[in-house]
Structure formats: structure tokens, C-alpha cells
Design a protein around this motif. Structure first.
Motif, mmCIF file in Angstrom:
data_model
loop_
_atom_site.group_PDB
_atom_site.id
_atom_site.type_symbol
_atom_site.label_atom_id
_atom_site.label_comp_id
_atom_site.label_asym_id
_atom_site.label_seq_id
_atom_site.Cartn_x
_atom_site.Cartn_y
_atom_site.Cartn_z
ATOM 1 N N PHE A 85 6.419 5.576 0.573
ATOM 2 C CA PHE A 85 7.552 4.888 -0.052
ATOM 3 C C PHE A 85 7.110 3.680 -0.866
ATOM 4 O O PHE A 85 6.119 3.020 -0.542
ATOM 5 C CB PHE A 85 8.568 4.488 1.013
ATOM 6 C CG PHE A 85 9.179 5.684 1.692
ATOM 7 C CD1 PHE A 85 10.300 6.304 1.162
ATOM 8 C CD2 PHE A 85 8.601 6.215 2.841
ATOM 9 C CE1 PHE A 85 10.852 7.420 1.775
ATOM 10 C CE2 PHE A 85 9.142 7.331 3.465
ATOM 11 C CZ PHE A 85 10.269 7.936 2.926
ATOM 12 N N ASP A 86 7.883 3.393 -1.895
ATOM 13 C CA ASP A 86 7.542 2.345 -2.855
ATOM 14 C C ASP A 86 8.738 1.430 -3.058
ATOM 15 O O ASP A 86 9.790 1.878 -3.523
ATOM 16 C CB ASP A 86 7.167 3.028 -4.181
ATOM 17 C CG ASP A 86 6.507 2.079 -5.159
ATOM 18 O OD1 ASP A 86 6.639 0.856 -4.967
ATOM 19 O OD2 ASP A 86 5.882 2.569 -6.111
ATOM 20 N N PRO A 87 8.595 0.135 -2.697
ATOM 21 C CA PRO A 87 9.723 -0.779 -2.882
ATOM 22 C C PRO A 87 9.827 -1.264 -4.329
ATOM 23 O O PRO A 87 10.787 -1.929 -4.689
ATOM 24 C CB PRO A 87 9.366 -1.948 -1.963
ATOM 25 C CG PRO A 87 7.870 -1.972 -1.966
ATOM 26 C CD PRO A 87 7.424 -0.531 -2.115
ATOM 27 N N LEU B 281 -2.090 1.500 -4.632
ATOM 28 C CA LEU B 281 -1.725 0.184 -5.144
ATOM 29 C C LEU B 281 -1.046 0.315 -6.500
ATOM 30 O O LEU B 281 -1.271 1.271 -7.230
ATOM 31 C CB LEU B 281 -2.966 -0.715 -5.268
ATOM 32 C CG LEU B 281 -3.708 -1.030 -3.966
ATOM 33 C CD1 LEU B 281 -4.900 -1.941 -4.237
ATOM 34 C CD2 LEU B 281 -2.796 -1.672 -2.934
ATOM 35 N N ASP B 282 -0.201 -0.694 -6.784
ATOM 36 C CA ASP B 282 0.471 -0.746 -8.088
ATOM 37 C C ASP B 282 -0.416 -1.440 -9.101
ATOM 38 O O ASP B 282 -1.161 -2.344 -8.754
ATOM 39 C CB ASP B 282 1.746 -1.601 -7.979
ATOM 40 C CG ASP B 282 2.832 -0.937 -7.164
ATOM 41 O OD1 ASP B 282 2.721 0.280 -6.916
ATOM 42 O OD2 ASP B 282 3.780 -1.648 -6.783
ATOM 43 N N PHE B 283 -0.297 -1.042 -10.332
ATOM 44 C CA PHE B 283 -0.824 -1.868 -11.416
ATOM 45 C C PHE B 283 0.070 -1.711 -12.636
ATOM 46 O O PHE B 283 0.887 -0.793 -12.695
ATOM 47 C CB PHE B 283 -2.296 -1.561 -11.722
ATOM 48 C CG PHE B 283 -2.538 -0.223 -12.375
ATOM 49 C CD1 PHE B 283 -2.698 0.916 -11.605
ATOM 50 C CD2 PHE B 283 -2.617 -0.115 -13.761
ATOM 51 C CE1 PHE B 283 -2.923 2.149 -12.203
ATOM 52 C CE2 PHE B 283 -2.848 1.116 -14.367
ATOM 53 C CZ PHE B 283 -2.998 2.251 -13.592
ATOM 54 N N THR C 14 0.805 -1.222 0.000
ATOM 55 C CA THR C 14 0.000 0.000 0.000
ATOM 56 C C THR C 14 0.841 1.276 0.000
ATOM 57 O O THR C 14 0.314 2.353 0.207
ATOM 58 C CB THR C 14 -0.948 0.020 1.220
ATOM 59 O OG1 THR C 14 -0.154 -0.034 2.409
ATOM 60 C CG2 THR C 14 -1.903 -1.149 1.192
ATOM 61 N N HIS C 15 2.163 1.137 -0.182
ATOM 62 C CA HIS C 15 3.052 2.303 -0.189
ATOM 63 C C HIS C 15 2.975 3.062 1.128
ATOM 64 O O HIS C 15 2.475 4.191 1.177
ATOM 65 C CB HIS C 15 2.742 3.232 -1.364
ATOM 66 C CG HIS C 15 2.794 2.544 -2.691
ATOM 67 N ND1 HIS C 15 1.804 1.719 -3.135
ATOM 68 C CD2 HIS C 15 3.738 2.553 -3.664
ATOM 69 C CE1 HIS C 15 2.130 1.243 -4.327
ATOM 70 N NE2 HIS C 15 3.292 1.730 -4.665
ATOM 71 N N PRO C 16 3.445 2.448 2.207
ATOM 72 C CA PRO C 16 3.303 3.049 3.542
ATOM 73 C C PRO C 16 4.165 4.294 3.750
ATOM 74 O O PRO C 16 5.160 4.493 3.052
ATOM 75 C CB PRO C 16 3.764 1.934 4.480
ATOM 76 C CG PRO C 16 4.650 1.073 3.651
ATOM 77 C CD PRO C 16 4.126 1.140 2.251
ATOM 78 N N LYS D 222 8.887 -0.403 -13.758
ATOM 79 C CA LYS D 222 7.877 0.449 -14.387
ATOM 80 C C LYS D 222 6.466 0.011 -13.990
ATOM 81 O O LYS D 222 6.093 -1.137 -14.217
ATOM 82 C CB LYS D 222 8.035 0.353 -15.904
ATOM 83 C CG LYS D 222 7.370 1.478 -16.640
ATOM 84 C CD LYS D 222 7.866 1.518 -18.079
ATOM 85 C CE LYS D 222 7.569 2.840 -18.754
ATOM 86 N NZ LYS D 222 7.600 4.025 -17.925
ATOM 87 N N HIS D 223 5.736 0.898 -13.370
ATOM 88 C CA HIS D 223 4.352 0.574 -13.025
ATOM 89 C C HIS D 223 3.568 1.850 -12.779
ATOM 90 O O HIS D 223 4.114 2.944 -12.784
ATOM 91 C CB HIS D 223 4.297 -0.360 -11.810
ATOM 92 C CG HIS D 223 4.756 0.277 -10.528
ATOM 93 N ND1 HIS D 223 6.081 0.426 -10.189
ATOM 94 C CD2 HIS D 223 4.059 0.814 -9.498
ATOM 95 C CE1 HIS D 223 6.173 1.011 -9.012
ATOM 96 N NE2 HIS D 223 4.963 1.267 -8.567
ATOM 97 N N HIS D 224 2.291 1.667 -12.556
ATOM 98 C CA HIS D 224 1.389 2.811 -12.384
ATOM 99 C C HIS D 224 0.674 2.685 -11.047
ATOM 100 O O HIS D 224 0.739 1.650 -10.400
ATOM 101 C CB HIS D 224 0.411 2.855 -13.563
ATOM 102 C CG HIS D 224 1.129 2.849 -14.872
ATOM 103 N ND1 HIS D 224 1.667 3.978 -15.428
ATOM 104 C CD2 HIS D 224 1.472 1.818 -15.696
ATOM 105 C CE1 HIS D 224 2.295 3.657 -16.556
ATOM 106 N NE2 HIS D 224 2.197 2.353 -16.730
ATOM 107 N N HIS D 225 -0.003 3.750 -10.649
ATOM 108 C CA HIS D 225 -0.609 3.770 -9.324
ATOM 109 C C HIS D 225 -2.089 4.083 -9.363
ATOM 110 O O HIS D 225 -2.535 4.893 -10.170
ATOM 111 C CB HIS D 225 0.066 4.843 -8.450
ATOM 112 C CG HIS D 225 1.402 4.429 -7.938
ATOM 113 N ND1 HIS D 225 2.365 5.325 -7.523
ATOM 114 C CD2 HIS D 225 1.934 3.193 -7.748
ATOM 115 C CE1 HIS D 225 3.432 4.655 -7.117
ATOM 116 N NE2 HIS D 225 3.194 3.368 -7.250
ATOM 117 N N ILE D 226 -2.815 3.460 -8.459
ATOM 118 C CA ILE D 226 -4.194 3.849 -8.196
ATOM 119 C C ILE D 226 -4.289 4.255 -6.726
ATOM 120 O O ILE D 226 -3.897 3.493 -5.841
ATOM 121 C CB ILE D 226 -5.206 2.728 -8.582
ATOM 122 C CG1 ILE D 226 -6.604 3.037 -8.067
ATOM 123 C CG2 ILE D 226 -4.787 1.342 -8.114
ATOM 124 C CD1 ILE D 226 -7.484 3.697 -9.071
HETATM 125 ZN ZN LIG Z 1 4.182 1.674 -6.652
#
Ligand SMILES: [Zn+2]
Ligand SMILES: [Zn+2]
Length: 147
Positions: free
Chosen positions: A90-92, A109-111, A42-44, A96-100
Motif C-alpha cells: 500500500f502507498d499513502p 521507495l518513492d522518487f 517502504t510501501h508496507p 504523482k511519483h515513481h517507484h524504485i
Molecule cells: Zn509510492
């Protein structure tokens, strides 16, 4: 939707290697901070990681956790997520990805989307900027919040 493809052990090994490359000492606390970030999808914020890691390392301070995460970001192991006001998140996942973003509970969340990866940057942007990264950010209300 959420894909944590690599398994955990590989990820920790990779983490140690990158730390060594950057002459950052691999301590059990640093591993714990990275592990908890990696385990979360959840990108805490630093505060969330701090509360989890503190259970294991009772003497650790919020400042240490926060500083460690910022150091990780500086050497490129983690990313700082686009946030408009509020605490840094923060994002581990540095692939390449996108966010919602959920506008109610704040989780991110990543997608993945090939189409979004290939979106063309408008000419007027190219005229003014050298674009170094592209990410599509969607906002919505997650399933839990809708119940
Ligand atoms: Zn992310
Ligand atoms: Zn939500």
C-alpha cells in the motif's frame, strides 16, 4: 530521495475529511492504520501494518486491517502498489511519483522526476488503451542491502 512533504497532522485532518465525504466512520483504529501507513516510506503490506497497530489495539484482527486498507484504496486515500506476485503493498502517497523496488529486501521507495512525469506514451499503446496513469518503476539494490 524520499519526500514526505506534508506534515503529519495535516495529513490526518485530510484523511478524516475524505473518510467523511465517503461516509466512512473515522475510528481510532482506522486513524492508526492510516497513520502507520503514512509513517512508513517502504510501501508496507497489510501484515506489516497489522503487526504495528496490534501493539496499540491488541484485539484488532489481520482481517480488519487488510479490509480497512482495501477500503482506503477503494475511496482513493491510498494506492495499491504494482506488485508481481506476493502480498499487496500500500502507498499513502497518491500524488504523482515513481517507484524504485529493491530486489533484495523488497522495499519500495518513492522518487520524483519531472522528466519521467513527461514521458511520451508510444503511439501503439495509445491505439489500444486510454491511458489513465503513468509510473516509472526501477529495480535495484538499496544501500543497506549492498553493505
Ligand atoms: Zn509510492
Ligand atoms: Zn534492500
Amino acid at each position: 530521495m524520499i519526500m514526505q512533504i506534508e506534515n503529519r497532522r495535516d495529513k490526518i485532518q485530510e484523511f478524516k475529511k475524505i473518510c467523511q465525504t465517503h461516509r466512512l466512520k473515522v475510528t481510532p483504529q482506522r486513524i492508526a492504520i492510516y497513520r502507520e501507513l503514512f509513517n512508513s516510506d517502504t510501501h508496507p503490506a497489510a501484515d506489516t501494518i497489522y503487526r504495528i497497530v496490534k501493539k496499540e489495539y491488541t484485539n484488532i484482527s489481520f482481517d480488519t486491517v487488510n479490509r480497512t486498507l482495501l477500503t482506503f484504496a477503494k475511496i482513493g486515500i491510498v494506492d495499491v502498489v504494482e506488485i508481481f506476485g506476493g502480498a499487496k503493498r500500500f502507498d499513502p502517497n497518491v500524488t504523482k511519483h515513481h517507484h524504485i523496488h529493491c530486489t533484495q529486501c523488497g522495499k519500495i521507495l518513492d522518487f520524483y522526476s519531472r522528466n519521467y512525469d513527461n514521458l511520451a506514451v508510444p503511439d501503439e499503446v495509445y491505439e489500444q488503451f486510454q491511458v489513465v496513469s503513468k509510473r516509472v518503476i526501477l529495480k535495484g539494490i538499496c544501500r543497506e542491502c549492498r553493505q
